[in-house]
Enzyme design. Structure first.
Site, PDB file in Angstrom:
ATOM      1  N   HIS A   2       7.623  16.475   3.718  1.00 24.05           N
ATOM      2  CA  HIS A   2       7.549  17.650   2.628  1.00 24.05           C
ATOM      3  C   HIS A   2       6.827  18.741   2.770  1.00 24.05           C
ATOM      4  CE1 HIS A   2       4.511  14.624   1.338  1.00 24.05           C
ATOM      5  NE2 HIS A   2       3.684  15.731   1.404  1.00 24.05           N
TER       6      HIS A   2
HETATM    7  C1  T46 Z   1       0.555  14.900   1.372  1.00 17.28           C
HETATM    8  C2  T46 Z   1       0.308  13.917   2.633  1.00 17.28           C
HETATM    9  C3  T46 Z   1      -0.541  14.010   3.280  1.00 17.28           C
HETATM   10  C4  T46 Z   1       0.825  10.623  -7.445  1.00 17.28           C
HETATM   11  O1  T46 Z   1       1.237   9.967  -8.351  1.00 17.28           O
HETATM   12  N1  T46 Z   1      -0.341  11.489  -7.393  1.00 17.28           N
HETATM   13  C5  T46 Z   1      -0.681  11.832  -6.303  1.00 17.28           C
HETATM   14  O2  T46 Z   1      -1.783  12.496  -6.197  1.00 17.28           O
HETATM   15  C6  T46 Z   1      -0.147  11.556  -4.914  1.00 17.28           C
HETATM   16  C7  T46 Z   1      -0.860  12.203  -3.561  1.00 17.28           C
HETATM   17  C8  T46 Z   1       0.830  10.630  -4.859  1.00 17.28           C
HETATM   18  N2  T46 Z   1       1.506  10.310  -5.987  1.00 17.28           N
HETATM   19  C9  T46 Z   1       2.460   9.281  -5.892  1.00 17.28           C
HETATM   20  C10 T46 Z   1       4.054  10.013  -5.768  1.00 17.28           C
HETATM   21  C11 T46 Z   1       4.596   9.046  -4.973  1.00 17.28           C
HETATM   22  O3  T46 Z   1       5.350   8.130  -5.890  1.00 17.28           O
HETATM   23  O4  T46 Z   1       2.362   8.348  -4.982  1.00 17.28           O
HETATM   24  C12 T46 Z   1       3.585   8.105  -4.266  1.00 17.28           C
HETATM   25  C13 T46 Z   1       3.596   8.350  -2.566  1.00 17.28           C
HETATM   26  O5  T46 Z   1       3.337   9.506  -2.523  1.00 17.28           O
HETATM   27  P1  T46 Z   1       4.121  10.471  -1.490  1.00 17.28           P
HETATM   28  O6  T46 Z   1       5.239   9.758  -1.022  1.00 17.28           O
HETATM   29  O7  T46 Z   1       4.312  11.814  -1.854  1.00 17.28           O
HETATM   30  O8  T46 Z   1       3.141  10.129  -0.062  1.00 17.28           O
HETATM   31  P2  T46 Z   1       2.831  10.801   1.193  1.00 17.28           P
HETATM   32  O9  T46 Z   1       1.967   9.948   2.036  1.00 17.28           O
HETATM   33  O10 T46 Z   1       4.264  10.882   1.925  1.00 17.28           O
HETATM   34  O11 T46 Z   1       2.301  12.254   0.976  1.00 17.28           O
HETATM   35  C14 T46 Z   1       0.895  12.443   0.665  1.00 17.28           C
HETATM   36  C15 T46 Z   1       0.931  13.506  -0.391  1.00 17.28           C
HETATM   37  O12 T46 Z   1       1.910  13.406  -1.376  1.00 17.28           O
HETATM   38  C16 T46 Z   1       1.130  14.768   0.159  1.00 17.28           C
HETATM   39  O13 T46 Z   1       0.818  16.032  -0.759  1.00 17.28           O
HETATM   40  O14 T46 Z   1       0.693  16.177   1.794  1.00 17.28           O
HETATM   41  O15 T46 Z   1       0.071  12.955   1.752  1.00 17.28           O
END
Ligand code: T46
Length: 137
Positions: A49
């Site tokens: 993303h």
């Molecule tokens: C990024 C990389 C480095 C929340 O509810 N609050 C939060 O502050 C975050 C970061 C995530 N979430 C929830 C949303 C999803 O349901 O946690 C779940 C996993 O998030 P995501 O799939 O976006 O995780 P990554 O590791 O793919 O990405 C994260 C960050 O979202 C993103 O901003 O740059 O780490």
């Protein structure tokens, strides 16, 4: 490319090491949110993303992983394996995270609160978004 590896301010003595990040001194934004990633596996990638406005600094406190960073034209890979370096990722950068070690521990400092509407999670949409930005410049 809107990213940089920042050497961190580390205080070191016989007791160990202490790293510091202060808003606008060691990092180019004020932190509004911190989150952390642990219990990772080399079998599972993360990311995939971009953010429209969000800026972040990623600290790898333990273990290692790889960030693939893409600005729509160039794609570069950065290995994180030291708590003495922070990865700054500016806005409009596509990121993929892979090759996590089992013991990887990431701490991420973010410039704003969580807002899912601020994410671009489709690569084709990201490329269109970058084209629109370039047209406006
Ligand atoms: C990024 C990389 C480095 C929340 O509810 N609050 C939060 O502050 C975050 C970061 C995530 N979430 C929830 C949303 C999803 O349901 O946690 C779940 C996993 O998030 P995501 O799939 O976006 O995780 P990554 O590791 O793919 O990405 C994260 C960050 O979202 C993103 O901003 O740059 O780490």
């Amino acid at each position: 490319m809107n990213y940089a590896l920042l050497p961190l301010r580390i205080f070191s003595d016989e007791r160990g090491k202490l790293g510091v990040l202060e808003s606008y001194k060691d990092m180019p934004f004020a932190m509004k949110r911190m989150y952390y990633i642990f219990d990772t596996s080399p079998s599972f990638d993360r990311g995939g993303h971009a953010h429209r406005e969000l800026e972040q600094i990623v600290l790898c406190l333990c273990g290692s992983c790889e960030f693939v960073l893409d600005n729509g034209s160039l794609r570069e890979s950065v290995k994180l394996n030291s708590p003495e370096v922070g990865l700054y990722i500016g806005k409009n950068m596509w990121r993929e995270m892979k090759n996590f070690s089992y013991d990887c521990r990431l701490v991420v400092l973010a410039s704003d609160y969580y807002d899912e509407r601020e994410y671009i999670r489709d690569y084709a949409e990201f490329i269109e978004f970058i084209k629109e930005i370039k047209c406006k410049e």
